[in-house]
Design an enzyme around this catalytic site. Structure first.
Site, PDB file in Angstrom:
ATOM      1  N   GLY A   1       0.835  -1.212   0.000  1.00 54.52           N
ATOM      2  CA  GLY A   1       0.000   0.000   0.000  1.00 54.52           C
ATOM      3  C   GLY A   1       0.863   1.253   0.000  1.00 54.52           C
TER       4      GLY A   1
ATOM      5  N   GLN B   1      -1.655   7.494   1.304  1.00 55.99           N
ATOM      6  CA  GLN B   1      -1.329   8.730   2.029  1.00 55.99           C
ATOM      7  C   GLN B   1      -0.095   8.534   2.922  1.00 55.99           C
ATOM      8  OE1 GLN B   1      -4.240   9.983   4.937  1.00 55.99           O
ATOM      9  NE2 GLN B   1      -3.335  12.023   5.133  1.00 55.99           N
TER      10      GLN B   1
ATOM     11  N   ARG C   1      -1.599  -0.321  -7.456  1.00 53.76           N
ATOM     12  CA  ARG C   1      -1.574   0.683  -8.546  1.00 53.76           C
ATOM     13  C   ARG C   1      -0.154   1.215  -8.694  1.00 53.76           C
ATOM     14  NH1 ARG C   1      -3.328   6.219  -5.673  1.00 53.76           N
ATOM     15  NH2 ARG C   1      -3.316   5.521  -3.531  1.00 53.76           N
TER      16      ARG C   1
ATOM     17  N   ASP D   1      -1.000  -7.382  -5.462  1.00 52.48           N
ATOM     18  CA  ASP D   1      -2.239  -7.321  -4.673  1.00 52.48           C
ATOM     19  C   ASP D   1      -1.959  -8.080  -3.368  1.00 52.48           C
ATOM     20  OD1 ASP D   1      -4.787  -7.916  -3.557  1.00 52.48           O
ATOM     21  OD2 ASP D   1      -5.716  -7.783  -5.543  1.00 52.48           O
TER      22      ASP D   1
ATOM     23  N   TYR E   1     -14.793  -1.185   8.566  1.00 56.43           N
ATOM     24  CA  TYR E   1     -13.363  -0.865   8.704  1.00 56.43           C
ATOM     25  C   TYR E   1     -12.913  -1.117  10.149  1.00 56.43           C
ATOM     26  CZ  TYR E   1      -9.217   2.234   8.840  1.00 56.43           C
ATOM     27  OH  TYR E   1      -7.957   2.773   9.008  1.00 56.43           O
TER      28      TYR E   1
ATOM     29  N   LYS F   1     -10.252  -3.882  11.710  1.00 53.25           N
ATOM     30  CA  LYS F   1      -9.071  -3.492  12.502  1.00 53.25           C
ATOM     31  C   LYS F   1      -9.050  -4.226  13.851  1.00 53.25           C
ATOM     32  CE  LYS F   1      -6.906  -0.641   9.725  1.00 53.25           C
ATOM     33  NZ  LYS F   1      -5.582  -0.957   9.171  1.00 53.25           N
TER      34      LYS F   1
ATOM     35  N   ILE G   1      -4.848  11.122  10.055  1.00 51.55           N
ATOM     36  CA  ILE G   1      -3.511  11.619   9.690  1.00 51.55           C
ATOM     37  C   ILE G   1      -3.649  12.802   8.730  1.00 51.55           C
ATOM     38  CG2 ILE G   1      -1.260  11.017   8.729  1.00 51.55           C
ATOM     39  CD1 ILE G   1      -1.895   9.337  11.167  1.00 51.55           C
TER      40      ILE G   1
END
Ligand SMILES: NC(=O)c1ccc[n+]([C@@H]2O[C@H](COP(=O)([O-])OP(=O)(O)OC[C@H]3O[C@@H](n4cnc5c(N)ncnc54)[C@H](O)[C@@H]3O)[C@@H](O)[C@H]2O)c1
Length: 332
Positions: free
Chosen positions: A12, A16, A40, A56, A145, A149, A175
């Site tokens: 990942g 961000q 990506r 992936d 989500y 977690k 963040i």
């Protein structure tokens, strides 16, 4: 003795956090020793600044090939589907966040890797205390989500106790950063507002003005990950679930602080579906365990973060408009 890092894979990496974590890891441990990966392709500053591979995180065989080929010993596993996007694609969120993590944990066990994995304040829910949330508390998230977690924290702790390998993680608050855009979370407003303030002098916030949430500036978030990974294992009583805190504020307080630099800035409030997610999260966090076990201390508060964000973005937009002017055909 602090723990040593050899060859690192970051999943990942184009998100961000990865966009700023990867350059810092490369600066500390060597450009060629940090393999950035994502589903990506890379953009600046990752493009061309060190090894990159498309993978992936649900593709275990593909990850195994990279781990073997690059002789990896440490993983920073950042790939995830965040809170707001997770509500639109719950099945995908489970697949990436839980199945992806489980595959990484299995690979880490097989190859003897160390692992960093970020949890989130999204693990808390309406029954969690709102103020000064303790390290050990009620975990009852209402988003997919948050559920992924909680499952992730339990899985990481299970692998640590069952197989005895080194997995560490912390519960990031929202963040705030100036480089890559946020990836679809509930605290994204706290990044968008800066771009809108610098470019248009006006922003419409998707949370109510009095919604106080815990937040952290990116330089502190990067330092937290690296300091936790470098801390001596013998000092840690917790592993994959450290509370970490830096600042808490509402959209109205953030807008007021921005207005101290840009007096004409106007902020409107039109809460959407993300308000319910924000309302389920706490306002402030007690991070005593992180402070005691690995010396965590934030460096940025609301005032210094706002000043730094506005400087970085003003410079960035000035540079890009200068570049555009330079490209304009000149008249004779
Ligand atoms: N940014 C925050 O405010 C915040 C707060 C708490 C926790 N976190 C956690 O930190 C980690 C990184 O967050 P971020 O803000 O950089 O997220 P982001 O959404 O900006 O980036 C996530 C990256 O993962 C990639 N990705 C998605 N699915 C993938 C897959 N199947 N395989 C490989 N890559 C895939 C995406 O392309 C993206 O580049 C996540 O675990 C997130 O839950 C972030």
């Amino acid at each position: 003795m602090p723990e040593k890092m050899g060859r690192i894979i970051v999943t990942g990496a184009c998100g961000q956090i990865g966009t700023e974590l990867v350059p810092e890891l490369r600066r500390r441990y060597g450009q060629e020793n940090v393999l950035a990966t994502d589903i990506r392709g890379p953009t600046e500053p990752l493009a061309g600044s060190g090894p990159f591979a498309l993978v992936d995180v649900t593709d275990r065989a593909g990850l195994a090939r990279l781990i073997e080929r690059h002789k990896i010993d440490t993983v920073y596993h950042l790939a995830a589907i965040l809170s707001a996007r997770g509500e639109r694609e719950p099945e995908r969120a489970w697949e990436v966040n839980v199945e992806g993590l489980r595959k990484i944990l299995e690979l880490a066990r097989e190859h003897g890797l160390r692992l960093f994995w970020p949890s989130s304040i999204a693990i808390f829910g309406p029954a969690t205390p709102k103020e000064n949330v303790p390290q050990e508390t009620v975990l009852c998230p209402t988003t997919i989500y948050g559920i992924t977690k909680v499952a992730g924290e339990l899985l990481c702790d299970y692998y640590f106790h069952r197989f005895g390998f080194d997995v560490r993680g912390l519960r990031y608050p929202g963040i705030i950063s100036s480089e890559a855009p946020p990836g679809g979370g509930t605290t994204d407003y706290a990044v968008e507002i800066f771009h809108a303030a610098v470019r248009e002098g006006r922003y419409t916030c998707f949370l109510r003005e009095d919604t106080v949430l815990p937040m952290m500036f990116m330089p502190d978030a990067i330092r937290a990950a690296i300091e936790l990974m470098e801390a001596p294992l013998a000092r840690l009583k917790h592993h994959a679930n450290f509370n970490v805190a830096a600042m808490s504020f509402s959209p109205a307080e953030l807008a007021a602080e921005i207005r101290r630099h840009i007096p004409e800035f106007v902020c409107d409030f039109e809460p959407d579906a993300r308000q319910a997610i924000a309302d389920s999260w706490p306002r402030t966090i007690d991070d005593t365990a992180a402070r005691e076990e690995w010396g965590w201390r934030p460096r940025y508060d609301l005032k210094s973060m706002v000043a730094a964000m506005l400087t970085r973005l003003s410079e960035r937009y000035a540079r890009s408009s200068a570049a555009q002017e330079h490209q304009q055909p000149r008249g004779s």
